[in-house]
Scaffold this active site. Structure first.
Site: not given
Length: 333
Positions: A48-49, A52-54, A202
């Site tokens: 998930g790069a 966001g954080i990734g 979730y």
């Protein structure tokens, strides 16, 4: 007597307030991992790069000299992000590789290709996630959040385990969050197929992340593979795109209320960087960190029997041993 234009005054005040809040977030929104911990010589995978954080985690690793593989579903977007990271950091060893965590076949193909290219992986960052989407299932029939957030990473980690063992000291970083404490493992209906509750599903997936990290850490006690669960905090990322505060007219009312306390992605990424590179954490075996500080997982996340139940179900649902056998056969040819 002159009277100020009230609407203009209000707008000016709001704009000034927003500017001050922005400055506050930049200066005090969280601390950076400032230690001179180099990532030179390390090969790192980040799922998930592309946002966001990734994305920010990948940027940070590249800046510190790592060879980074961006395991992502959207190759067009991945390539755009990769180019920016290479230009900004000066590190050309950043690569895009297709890996759809909602598709077990895609995960296996990613691992097959990775192993054909690289003999080592020193850090695996299980970052990718979805949050409260409309009800649907993955290609393999899992509820989307359970599939992407837990099952996909469970399979990916296991298929890379021999490479992690060949790369010691190595680490597996599992991103979870405070929602794990509100979660329950719905043993009677893991897929929430009878009555779908997006928030409960979730929370279940985040509890599954925590249980996976704990049990994997226990199984790594005799190996030099650290396992660390990380809560990056409430970050302003695309993960929240399905929440009510992002939709329709409510985004103009609710989102601004949350925005001041939401971390910027690069700030949230510091927690991952710390878990991946801090030398003192190599002995961690399922330990949990919040804002780079040790924290206590919920009682449910420390339930050994629940962790074992989920582990066995995950092995069966992902057809783990079939994939491992097929992968070994392919790599031996």
């Amino acid at each position: 007597m002159w009277m100020p234009n009230l609407p203009l005054t209000i707008l000016t005040g709001v704009a000034a307030g927003a500017g001050l809040l922005s400055l506050f977030k930049d200066l005090y929104g969280g601390k950076a991992y400032t230690k001179e911990a180099s990532a030179d010589g390390k090969t790192i995978i980040v799922t998930g790069a592309t946002s966001g954080i990734g994305q920010e985690t990948t940027w940070e690793f590249a800046k510190r000299g790592a060879k980074v593989f961006m395991a992502c579903r959207d190759m067009v977007k991945c390539e755009e992000v990769r180019k920016d990271i290479v230009l900004e950091t000066g590190n050309k060893y950043v690569y895009c590789r297709p890996c759809d965590l909602a598709d077990n076949a895609s995960i296996r193909k990613f691992v097959e290709r990775f192993k054909s290219e690289e003999p080592h992986v020193h850090v695996l960052v299980n970052n990718a996630a979805v949050m409260e989407p409309p009800q649907r299932v993955t290609r393999d029939g899992y509820e989307t959040q359970l599939g992407v957030n837990h099952m996909g990473h469970f399979l990916l980690t296991h298929l890379l385990m021999d490479t992690l063992e060949a790369s010691v000291p190595s680490r597996v970083i599992v991103l979870t969050c405070v929602a794990h404490a509100r979660g329950d493992i719905n043993k009677e209906d893991l897929n929430f197929s009878k009555q779908y509750d997006a928030a409960a599903a979730y929370n279940q997936s985040k509890l599954a992340n925590a249980l996976f990290a704990r049990e994997l850490g226990r199984r790594m006690l005799e190996k030099d593979i650290a396992v660390i669960a990380v809560d990056p905090g409430f970050a302003d990322t695309e993960l929240s795109r399905n929440l009510a505060m992002r939709k329709s007219l409510t985004r103009f009312v609710v989102y601004p209320l949350f925005w001041p306390v939401m971390k910027k992605p690069r700030v949230a990424a510091q927690t991952v960087l710390h878990a991946a590179l801090e030398p003192a954490l190599q002995r961690c075996k399922g330990d949990y960190f919040v804002d780079m500080k040790p924290a206590e997982l919920s009682e449910k996340a420390q339930d050994y029997e629940l962790a074992m139940w989920l582990w066995k179900v995950s092995e069966r649902w992902t057809r783990l041993y079939e994939h491992k056998a097929d992968l070994q056969k392919i790599m031996a040819e």
